[in-house]
Design an enzyme around this catalytic site. Structure first.
Site, PDB file in Angstrom:
ATOM      1  N   ARG A  54       0.807  -0.875  -0.127  1.00 52.85           N
ATOM      2  CA  ARG A  54      -0.165   0.021  -0.085  1.00 52.85           C
ATOM      3  C   ARG A  54       0.688   1.363  -0.062  1.00 52.85           C
ATOM      4  O   ARG A  54       1.366   1.468   0.860  1.00 52.85           O
ATOM      5  CB  ARG A  54      -1.047   0.315   1.263  1.00 52.85           C
ATOM      6  CG  ARG A  54      -1.900  -1.189   1.537  1.00 52.85           C
ATOM      7  CD  ARG A  54      -2.605  -1.504   2.829  1.00 52.85           C
ATOM      8  NE  ARG A  54      -3.376  -2.634   2.659  1.00 52.85           N
ATOM      9  CZ  ARG A  54      -4.269  -2.380   3.874  1.00 52.85           C
ATOM     10  NH1 ARG A  54      -3.388  -2.289   5.359  1.00 52.85           N
ATOM     11  NH2 ARG A  54      -4.554  -3.984   4.273  1.00 52.85           N
ATOM     12  N   ASP A  98       1.830   5.528  -0.099  1.00 54.45           N
ATOM     13  CA  ASP A  98       1.345   6.299   0.951  1.00 54.45           C
ATOM     14  C   ASP A  98       1.078   7.323   0.017  1.00 54.45           C
ATOM     15  O   ASP A  98       1.991   7.407  -1.231  1.00 54.45           O
ATOM     16  CB  ASP A  98       2.558   7.088   1.435  1.00 54.45           C
ATOM     17  CG  ASP A  98       2.816   5.919   2.769  1.00 54.45           C
ATOM     18  OD1 ASP A  98       1.369   5.683   3.205  1.00 54.45           O
ATOM     19  OD2 ASP A  98       3.412   5.818   3.575  1.00 54.45           O
ATOM     20  N   ARG A 146      11.363   5.467   3.029  1.00 50.19           N
ATOM     21  CA  ARG A 146      11.923   6.966   3.215  1.00 50.19           C
ATOM     22  C   ARG A 146      12.657   7.194   4.899  1.00 50.19           C
ATOM     23  O   ARG A 146      13.482   8.341   5.047  1.00 50.19           O
ATOM     24  CB  ARG A 146      10.807   7.062   3.766  1.00 50.19           C
ATOM     25  CG  ARG A 146       9.459   7.340   1.856  1.00 50.19           C
ATOM     26  CD  ARG A 146       8.184   8.392   2.109  1.00 50.19           C
ATOM     27  NE  ARG A 146       8.099   9.308   3.133  1.00 50.19           N
ATOM     28  CZ  ARG A 146       6.904   9.623   3.037  1.00 50.19           C
ATOM     29  NH1 ARG A 146       6.114   8.966   2.597  1.00 50.19           N
ATOM     30  NH2 ARG A 146       6.628  10.430   3.087  1.00 50.19           N
TER      31      ARG A 146
END
Lengths: 248, 248
Positions: B50, B52, B198
């Site tokens: 999924r 972002d 990230r």
């Protein structure tokens, strides 16, 4: 007064082209305004090549004369600051002598034409490539491309609006490379006719599809008649990569 | 009924992320609507990961069960037709057996984090890279990255909202490469924690700037405390590149 050589990168998508025009925003106007905002000076930018609407640049070159006494880093940062949010950036700045002219001193120009060759439409590359769904034979494209390299009368690949005095140009490089789904056509010459790269790309696409042979391309070149060559490829795939100058 | 494996490419910029949400358009909703427009069937897509809001994909994988009897080319072309003009495309389609699950069958996921490391802001790559103006030392970044490769408790690199049962993951690849102004961080593992890539990118940037050392990264990892690692890098630079499965 200092003459500054500016190297520019831009997304041509939102612009009517490099040159100032009445019908919409131009790259030239965006940069001239940013220079004015920084220096208070109203002046004219001279570019190496007037890219058309939608054509991109990674290494366009322009020069400008500034009265303001400053340094290269300040010129770059200040213009970039005032350019925001336009998708135009000064990627390099150098002080040059007054005999430097971005257009007339240029000895070599390199373009790239990018084709996304797959069934699915582009997503991240929308507006940045020509989408061709038919599988293209790049070996056939390269073979036909070889017929265009060298010194030729390129009338068949020249836009009706072209203002060049002579249709004779010397094409130094015309290379067709595939990397996965992407085909890059690398083109380089001292100078080009209007739409020359896009007309070559549109013609080589016909060869890649198997609709044209190398002999068709040779006949089109020999005909010296624009109607005999292939269609003009869209601006989305074209990038002005680099402009070269003789060492000072 | 046929189970279809879809490989997807998308520009994450205009989306709230992969997953359906009430606060804006999601990639999942866009594709489910396109499938409905083509097949008349209302169904749920299951994705490998999924992504972002703002995160891109070149090789996201999802599966869907269709009652409609059809072939892979038709599935691809029809969904892509109905997806327009959303920047989402199905780049590959394959019929799979019913024990295939895009998320649970995945054995390997590869991400790329792209940094544009130069003074000038991005133009053609706006929204597609993290712009870092400070020169980054990629050798130092790679050295610190090596401390994160392997099996570790990645609590310090895990978002508070992460729903994974265990913070222990095995990082197979963490490579930092420079190509001109662009730095690419290649990351691969069987699976990831929320924001793990990230948070690693944000931490390695501190090392590249010289603000952190490899020892600081090792200490952050050992602390098992999110507040001890670097900030979360923006979504713009992150790409889900590829999801791998065991051969059927």
């Amino acid at each position: 007064m200092t003459r500054w050589k500016l190297t520019l990168e831009y997304d041509g998508g939102p612009f009517v082209g490099w040159q100032r025009q009445d019908n919409g925003p131009s790259v030239q106007e965006a940069v001239e305004r940013a220079i004015h905002a920084f220096s208070g000076e109203t002046l004219t930018l001279h570019a190496a090549g007037r890219t058309d609407a939608g054509v991109h640049a990674l290494g366009q070159v322009a020069h400008v004369d500034l009265e303001k006494s400053t340094d290269a880093d300040t010129v770059q940062n200040a213009i970039n600051f005032h350019l925001k949010p336009a998708p135009v950036a000064i990627v390099d700045v150098a002080a040059v002598t007054e005999d430097f002219h971005a257009r007339f001193s240029a000895t070599h120009r390199a373009y790239r034409y990018r084709i996304l060759n797959r069934r699915a439409p582009p997503t991240l590359l929308a507006g940045r490539v020509w989408h061709v769904a038919t599988p293209l034979d790049t070996a056939a494209m390269q073979d036909a491309a070889n017929a265009l390299i060298g010194n030729h009368d390129f009338t068949s690949f020249r836009a009706a609006a072209c203002q060049a005095k002579s249709p004779v140009k010397t094409l130094d490089t015309l290379r067709v490379d595939r990397d996965g789904d992407e085909i890059a056509i690398a083109v380089a010459a001292r100078s080009f006719l209007h739409h020359q790269v896009r007309n070559i790309a549109g013609t080589l696409k016909l060869v890649g599809e198997g609709k044209w042979t190398r002999a068709d391309v040779e006949a089109a070149l020999a005909a010296r008649d624009r109607s005999r060559a292939g269609p003009t490829a869209p601006p989305d795939g074209l990038y002005l990569m680099r402009v070269s100058y003789d060492p000072a």
